[in-house]
Design a protein around this motif. Structure first.
Motif: not given
Length: 220
Positions: A64-84
């Motif tokens: 379980x990763x918790x980054x500090x409040x001044x750092x953000x990893x933003x993931x866009x369109x990180x879902x495909x609908x395919x489970x694998x």
């Protein structure tokens, strides 16, 4: 692994060129970056974790990763609908967060590294974290990850190609906390090409990573 944060100072650019394949940054086309994250090598030393970032084992077994409040990893369109494919992307994001956590903590032995990396990928990731320590650097800001493309090969091998925008990430001096926002002549856009292998526990581990800074397919 790692914003203009994967930002290298000119003093460490040569190290970056030698290590090209790091957890979150570096690559065949990323040979000099006056403001990008660094790469270095030395698996034998680590620093004490800072209280700003932590990792513990979640119920799923994944750190379980918790980054500090001044750092953000933003993931866009990180879902495909395919489970694998979505499982592959989830562990790719976990790997990115893990190496950033290790850099921020200053810990080459951070639990997320050996969990999400293997083989050459793991040695590259450790070297990348060590280079930050050697340069007395951390980072701050937001990195955007987008346009992921997943290719499955059999049931236990995959490749993920994706882009990052590091324009809102900056190097920070580990001791003084001073943030370097000086302009960079390097592109903030990076193309990543990664290979992942599914282990016996069902975790998609990154075994190799190549990046190319300034690739036209990532601009904009």
């Amino acid at each position: 692994m790692t914003p203009r944060s994967r930002l290298l100072t000119t003093a460490t650019a040569g190290v970056a060129a030698a290590l090209l394949l790091a957890g979150c940054g570096g690559g065949d086309g990323d040979k000099s970056d006056s403001n990008g994250k660094i790469a270095g090598a030395d698996t034998g030393s680590s620093a004490s974790p800072s209280p700003s970032a932590s990792a513990s084992v979640a119920d799923s077994g994944r750190p379980k990763i918790t980054l500090p409040s001044d750092v953000t990893d933003k993931y866009e369109d990180w879902k495909t609908g395919d489970a694998t494919k979505d499982a592959v992307l989830a562990d790719t994001a976990g790997r990115i967060d893990a190496i950033n956590d290790a850099i921020l903590r200053g810990d080459t032995g951070a639990p997320g590294l050996s969990f999400y990396y293997k083989d050459k990928g793991l040695s590259q990731a450790i070297a990348w974290v060590q280079a930050y320590l050697d340069s007395n650097l951390s980072f701050t800001g937001t990195t955007r990850y987008y346009a992921p493309k997943v290719t499955l090969s059999g049931g236990a091998t995959a490749s993920v190609v994706y882009c990052s925008d590091e324009s809102k990430g900056f190097n920070k001096n580990r001791k003084t906390g001073k943030v370097d926002k000086s302009p960079s002549d390097q592109s903030p856009y990076v193309l990543y090409n990664t290979r992942l292998e599914k282990n016996k526990k069902g975790v998609w581990q990154t075994s190799n990573l190549i990046s190319k800074r300034g690739d036209k397919s990532c601009a904009g």
